[in-house]
Scaffold this motif. Structure first.
Motif, PDB file in Angstrom:
ATOM      1  N   SER A  19      38.410  30.390  -4.214  1.00  0.00           N
ATOM      2  CA  SER A  19      37.275  29.598  -4.693  1.00  0.00           C
ATOM      3  C   SER A  19      37.608  28.117  -4.636  1.00  0.00           C
ATOM      4  N   ARG A  24      37.113  29.930   1.237  1.00  0.00           N
ATOM      5  CA  ARG A  24      35.837  30.356   0.662  1.00  0.00           C
ATOM      6  C   ARG A  24      34.690  30.049   1.621  1.00  0.00           C
ATOM      7  N   ASP A  25      34.701  28.845   2.193  1.00  0.00           N
ATOM      8  CA  ASP A  25      33.648  28.453   3.129  1.00  0.00           C
ATOM      9  C   ASP A  25      33.596  29.413   4.311  1.00  0.00           C
ATOM     10  N   VAL A  28      32.157  32.818   3.130  1.00  0.00           N
ATOM     11  CA  VAL A  28      30.706  32.693   2.935  1.00  0.00           C
ATOM     12  C   VAL A  28      29.992  32.652   4.276  1.00  0.00           C
ATOM     13  N   GLY A  32      27.967  35.713   3.873  1.00  0.00           N
ATOM     14  CA  GLY A  32      26.825  35.167   3.148  1.00  0.00           C
ATOM     15  C   GLY A  32      27.173  34.820   1.704  1.00  0.00           C
ATOM     16  N   GLN A  33      26.393  33.883   1.142  1.00  0.00           N
ATOM     17  CA  GLN A  33      26.644  33.384  -0.206  1.00  0.00           C
ATOM     18  C   GLN A  33      26.508  34.472  -1.265  1.00  0.00           C
ATOM     19  N   ASN A  34      25.436  35.256  -1.200  1.00  0.00           N
ATOM     20  CA  ASN A  34      25.193  36.264  -2.239  1.00  0.00           C
ATOM     21  C   ASN A  34      26.270  37.338  -2.253  1.00  0.00           C
ATOM     22  N   TYR A  36      29.332  37.034  -1.146  1.00  0.00           N
ATOM     23  CA  TYR A  36      30.568  36.425  -1.630  1.00  0.00           C
ATOM     24  C   TYR A  36      30.563  36.311  -3.151  1.00  0.00           C
ATOM     25  N   MET A  37      29.452  35.816  -3.704  1.00  0.00           N
ATOM     26  CA  MET A  37      29.376  35.635  -5.152  1.00  0.00           C
ATOM     27  C   MET A  37      29.522  36.965  -5.873  1.00  0.00           C
ATOM     28  N   GLN A 102      25.219  28.003  -9.342  1.00  0.00           N
ATOM     29  CA  GLN A 102      23.790  28.054  -9.053  1.00  0.00           C
ATOM     30  C   GLN A 102      22.983  26.945  -9.725  1.00  0.00           C
ATOM     31  N   LYS A 165      34.775  21.443  -3.604  1.00  0.00           N
ATOM     32  CA  LYS A 165      33.801  22.397  -3.062  1.00  0.00           C
ATOM     33  C   LYS A 165      32.403  21.798  -3.034  1.00  0.00           C
ATOM     34  N   ALA A 169      29.843  20.787   0.197  1.00  0.00           N
ATOM     35  CA  ALA A 169      28.532  21.423   0.315  1.00  0.00           C
ATOM     36  C   ALA A 169      27.372  20.446   0.156  1.00  0.00           C
TER      37      ALA A 169
END
Length: 230
Positions: A19, A24-25, A28, A32-34, A36-37, A102, A165, A169
Motif C-alpha cells: 500500500s 500497489r499501482d 491496481v 482494478g481498484q475495487n 485490490y481494495m 474513498q 500515493k 494519483a
C-alpha cells in the motif's frame, strides 16, 4: 514469539511494502481498484487478527520478560496520552479528508482545509501513533514492544506513504492540499500556514472523542483484562 514477530512483519509488509508503493499501482492496473481494495482489506483484517491472537499467546511465554513497568507517574501520563489520541482519532474520522479511503473527492471542496485538517492532514494516524506510544510507556514486556512498536512505526511511516500515493494519483490538486497543511501535528499552525480554529472542529466531535476515551478507560478491564485506571 515466532508467530508474533511473523504477524508483525506481515502487517508491516502489506502496508509499507504494498500500500502506498508503485507495486500497489501495478496491482491496481492489473486487477482494478475495487478488487485490490477488497483483497487488501481482507489481508489487513487477517493480519490484525493474527497479530492480536499472537500477542495474547505470547504474553504468557517464558521469553516475554519485561524491561520496564508501570508506576504512578507513567500511569497518569498514559491516561493523558490516550485522551490526546482519542481527540485526534475520533474527530479525525468524523472529518472529510482527502487522505482517507474513498474520500479523494473532498479535494473538490474549496473549504476542505478546516477543523482537524488545520492541525494535521493525518489526524487518525497520528492519533494511533500517540495511542501506541502511550501503551509502550506502560508496557515494557517484549511482546508489547513488538505489538505497539509495530503499530507506532506503521502509523508514523504511513503518513508519508499515503502522501506519496495521493500525489501520484491526484497530482497538483493534492500537492496544493499538502502546501496548505502539515503532516506533523500543529506544524502548519506554528509556521503560519494555518490558524487554529477549534470551533471548526465542532463541540460534538470533541465531546465524542472524550466520551470514547472515558468508555475505553472504564471498560478496559472487561475488554483487555487490564485496569487502565488506578
Amino acid at each position: 514469539m515466532t508467530s508474533l514477530v511473523a504477524a508483525a512483519a506481515f502487517f508491516l509488509l502489506i502496508h509499507l511494502g504494498v500500500s502506498g508503493t508503485r507495486l500497489r499501482d501495478a496491482v491496481v492496473g492489473r486487477i482494478g481498484q475495487n478488487a485490490y481494495m477488497g483483497l487488501f482489506s481482507l489481508a489487513s483484517v487477517a493480519g490484525l487478527v493474527w497479530l492480536g491472537f499472537a500477542y495474547a499467546g505470547a504474553r504468557g511465554e517464558v521469553w516475554n520478560t519485561a524491561h520496564w513497568g508501570i508506576n504512578a507517574a507513567t500511569r497518569h501520563i498514559q491516561l493523558l496520552t490516550q485522551l490526546l489520541a482519542m481527540l485526534l482519532i475520533v474527530p479525525g474520522l468524523a472529518t472529510a479528508n482527502p487522505t482517507s479511503v474513498q474520500q479523494e473527492g473532498a479535494l473538490d471542496r474549496p473549504d476542505v482545509v478546516q477543523g482537524m485538517l488545520r492541525i494535521t492532514r493525518h489526524p487518525f494516524l497520528w492519533g494511533v501513533a500517540i495511542w501506541a506510544l502511550g501503551h509502550l510507556l506502560v508496557n515494557g514486556d517484549r511482546a508489547s514492544i513488538v505489538l505497539f512498536g509495530t503499530l507506532l512505526v506503521l502509523a508514523v511511516t504511513g503518513t508519508s506513504s499515503i502522501d506519496a500515493k495521493r500525489k501520484r494519483a491526484l497530482g497538483e490538486s493534492y500537492e496544493a492540499f499538502m502546501a496548505q497543511t502539515s503532516n506533523v501535528p500543529f506544524a502548519a499552525v506554528l509556521n503560519g500556514r494555518q490558524s487554529l480554529k477549534l470551533a471548526e472542529i465542532g463541540v460534538w466531535r470533541i465531546a465524542l472523542g472524550v466520551a470514547v476515551w472515558a468508555i475505553l478507560m472504564l471498560a478496559h478491564p472487561m475488554l483487555f483484562g487490564v485496569a487502565a485506571l488506578g
